[in-house]
Design an enzyme around this catalytic site. Structure first.
Site, PDB file in Angstrom:
ATOM      1  N   LEU A   1       9.614   9.216   0.012  1.00 43.09           N
ATOM      2  CA  LEU A   1      10.441   9.236  -1.561  1.00 43.09           C
ATOM      3  C   LEU A   1      10.469   7.598  -1.967  1.00 43.09           C
ATOM      4  O   LEU A   1      10.947   6.599  -1.359  1.00 43.09           O
ATOM      5  CB  LEU A   1      11.842   9.366  -1.003  1.00 43.09           C
ATOM      6  CG  LEU A   1      12.320  10.556  -0.604  1.00 43.09           C
ATOM      7  CD1 LEU A   1      14.270  10.769  -0.280  1.00 43.09           C
ATOM      8  CD2 LEU A   1      11.783  12.558  -1.292  1.00 43.09           C
ATOM      9  N   ASP A   2       9.294   8.093  -2.833  1.00 42.09           N
ATOM     10  CA  ASP A   2       8.860   6.472  -3.293  1.00 42.09           C
ATOM     11  C   ASP A   2      10.247   5.737  -3.665  1.00 42.09           C
ATOM     12  O   ASP A   2      11.155   5.956  -4.786  1.00 42.09           O
ATOM     13  CB  ASP A   2       7.796   6.866  -4.372  1.00 42.09           C
ATOM     14  CG  ASP A   2       7.833   5.584  -5.001  1.00 42.09           C
ATOM     15  OD1 ASP A   2       7.002   4.970  -3.993  1.00 42.09           O
ATOM     16  OD2 ASP A   2       7.730   4.928  -6.108  1.00 42.09           O
TER      17      ASP A   2
ATOM     18  N   GLU B   1      11.226   5.282   0.921  1.00 40.82           N
ATOM     19  CA  GLU B   1      11.093   3.823   0.582  1.00 40.82           C
ATOM     20  C   GLU B   1      11.979   2.742  -0.017  1.00 40.82           C
ATOM     21  O   GLU B   1      12.534   3.280  -1.087  1.00 40.82           O
ATOM     22  CB  GLU B   1       9.582   4.128   0.368  1.00 40.82           C
ATOM     23  CG  GLU B   1       8.857   2.134  -0.417  1.00 40.82           C
ATOM     24  CD  GLU B   1       8.338   2.215  -1.389  1.00 40.82           C
ATOM     25  OE1 GLU B   1       7.919   1.359  -1.744  1.00 40.82           O
ATOM     26  OE2 GLU B   1       8.886   2.750  -2.172  1.00 40.82           O
TER      27      GLU B   1
ATOM     28  N   VAL C   1      13.446   4.545  -3.478  1.00 42.65           N
ATOM     29  CA  VAL C   1      14.855   5.641  -3.929  1.00 42.65           C
ATOM     30  C   VAL C   1      15.623   4.078  -4.338  1.00 42.65           C
ATOM     31  O   VAL C   1      16.740   4.886  -4.755  1.00 42.65           O
ATOM     32  CB  VAL C   1      15.191   5.816  -2.449  1.00 42.65           C
ATOM     33  CG1 VAL C   1      14.376   6.813  -1.881  1.00 42.65           C
ATOM     34  CG2 VAL C   1      15.331   5.104  -1.328  1.00 42.65           C
TER      35      VAL C   1
END
Length: 585
Positions: free
Chosen positions: A259-260, A297, A262
């Site tokens: 997950l980029d 992340e 967050v």
């Protein structure tokens, strides 16, 4: 909302009908293969029609705002955009002839990750091109690949973080069929597949979601408008995200998601979207018997990312941990600009290796405030921190996109590799580092809007100039040559082959010596101002010299492995500049 509701919603929107959620529209129509059909309103802002979708059909929606009809718009839940993000959507089948019935998955604890960009990893720049390199990766010792985002973006060149269609797959990479072929082929070689997904913003071109409903809300991230996961209408936006998560983990057999950024989520509800994503992953793992990994992340040093619900956390499998990289990079590369000002001493490296987080409610000069909170090491295993010698951000967010291998010696590169691969944290390689790739990885785009191209070009130059970089060193992100420069060169010389062999050995030693430990507290960490660091557990010690000077470390025994020729004695080890040694005894 419960996971049961989420699964019901997903089933509803994937029944064999054309459905759209468009609460801001007064009326809606659909164009299917050139023929226009009326849609009727149902509950909750949804519209539907009785036409039955058939694979291969191209379709688009028309929305009436009370005054005029829109131009044809792609489906917010499109699965395929063969003509790009502005074109019509295409109906695709969910059928695929899977051959991975014997695949049992790999727990994160046992993974060696390999981050790659589909468009530049192979000469073909496609999923099939990646398939052609899977045997190479398996031989290297990699057992999990992490794909930079593959959701559709404008044009054919992009890092992937400008994606706009979260259920679809970029057409120039091979579309949904190509992704499934890659996953199936990877599983056949014992390799898991993790997808990088961006749920904190939509890309700047091809995003028509706002014409349908409140997908975004007031506010702005560093990359675009805030995604509405907390405000009015956010139930359906959350369902949009969770249905996409389930699609990748279930239908596409993907083993996990990264997950980029967050920390950019506007996540203010009592149940975090991260908790709900993790619950979908848990439900899929329980149903299939195959583990699913969710990695967040974040640069917040926030234990809630990995703490379980009973401890007030979101329960993600792991998080990216920049701190370890920053701690040794600042020493090896001798850089102190930007956030590296908070690192740069052997003491900081030792503290970070012992605690995973650099900041534990402690002062950050870069931020001008205290930052972070300590992990409870009695509950969080170190392998739940993913770290790296470099990654797409640490390379691409340099003015020229230059890699460490373009300026550092083989000894420095292998010290980086050994620090990561012989650490208790989960290691991730960035494509090409294992052979000292000499190609850069600069930022690149292929926006079709000239004004957006201008703004992107000027924005990159302005940002780097503000940080002290020379504007002349910043390549034009829209120039095809910038993209071409990032493609890996797969012809190795003797030095590159030596590096590759060393990486293979380090990965093998990681597995054979069990460096994926469950408890960071059992690791003995010592250091000296001269520049050396020692990590010891039991009778195994890793010693590294993070300085350009020769140092003597009061640790000895039998040399297991080194890239160079350190002097290892019974009670001490002499390390030359940037040398390391793995020692037993």
């Amino acid at each position: 909302m419960s996971i049961a509701f989420r699964l019901v919603r997903w089933v509803f929107v994937t029944t064999p009908r054309f459905n759209i959620w468009a609460p801001v529209a007064h009326s809606a129509r659909i164009i299917i293969d050139g023929t226009e059909h009326d849609m009727r309103a149902t509950n909750g802002g949804w519209f539907t029609c009785d036409e039955v979708p058939s694979p291969g059909q191209r379709y688009a929606f028309l929305l009436f705002d009370g005054t005029s009809w829109s131009t044809p718009l792609p489906d917010p839940r499109t699965r395929y955009q063969p003509e790009g993000v502005h074109g019509p959507s295409e109906v695709v089948t969910t059928d695929f002839a899977w051959t991975d019935d014997a695949w049992g998955g790999i727990e994160l604890k046992d993974q060696v990750l390999y981050e790659l960009h589909v468009g530049t990893f192979s000469p073909e720049g496609t999923f099939d091109g990646v398939i052609g390199k899977l045997d190479y990766l398996a031989d290297l010792g990699v057992n999990a690949i992490e794909l930079l985002p593959v959701q559709p973006f404008a044009g054919e060149r992009n890092w992937g973080y400008d994606g706009v269609d979260w259920f679809a797959v970029q057409h120039s990479y091979g579309g949904p069929e190509g992704l499934k072929r890659l996953v199936d082929a990877a599983h056949a070689r014992g390799i898991a597949v993790i997808m990088d997904v961006v749920y904190n913003h939509f890309g700047p071109e091809g995003n028509y979601k706002g014409l349908f409903g409140p997908y975004t809300t007031a506010g702005h991230t560093a990359w675009g408008d805030v995604v509405n996961i907390s405000g009015p209408g956010s139930d359906e936006v959350r369902a949009y995200i969770l249905d996409a998560v389930r699609q990748w983990l279930d239908e596409f057999h993907v083993d996990g998601l990264r997950l980029d950024a967050v920390q950019a989520y506007d996540d203010r509800r009592a149940y975090s979207i991260m908790e709900e994503i993790r619950q979908v992953a848990d439900a899929t793992a329980e149903a299939t018997g195959i583990p699913r990994t969710i990695i967040g992340e974040t640069d917040q040093n926030d234990p809630r990312i990995v703490n379980d619900e009973s401890r007030g956390g979101y329960g993600l499998s792991a998080q990216w941990c920049d701190d370890v990289h920053h701690a040794f990079h600042s020493l090896i590369a001798d850089e102190r600009q930007g956030y590296y000002c908070d690192y740069g001493t052997i003491e900081v490296l030792a503290e970070t290796m012992a605690n995973a987080y650099r900041f534990r409610d402690t002062w950050s000069a870069y931020r001008g405030r205290t930052h972070g909170r300590a992990l409870d090491l009695s509950h969080v295993a170190p392998w739940r921190m993913v770290t790296y010698t470099t990654n797409h951000d640490q390379v691409g967010n340099r003015a020229g996109g230059d890699r460490p291998s373009q300026s550092e010696s083989p000894e420095q590169l292998m010290l980086r590799a050994a620090t990561v691969l012989l650490s208790p944290f989960t290691p991730m390689l960035f494509m090409g580092e294992e052979f000292g790739a000499r190609t850069p990885f600069p930022f690149f785009v292929s926006h079709t809007d000239p004004e957006l191209v201008r703004l992107t070009r000027e924005g990159r130059r302005h940002d780097f100039a503000r940080e002290g970089w020379n504007e002349a060193d910043v390549p034009d992100p829209a120039d095809p040559a910038t993209f071409d420069s990032a493609k890996l060169d797969w012809e190795f010389d003797e030095q590159q082959q030596k590096l590759l062999n060393a990486y293979r050995t380090l990965i093998r030693l990681r597995h054979s010596h069990g460096f994926n430990r469950d408890d960071l507290r059992t690791l003995e960490v010592s250091h000296d101002e001269a520049g050396w660091l020692c990590l010891r557990e039991g009778n195994t010690a890793f010693v590294g010299n993070y300085s350009p000077n020769t140092v003597t470390v009061p640790v000895g025994g039998e040399l297991v492995y080194s890239f160079s020729n350190p002097q290892v004695g019974p009670s001490r080890t002499v390390l030359g500049p940037w040398e390391f040694a793995l020692i037993e005894g």
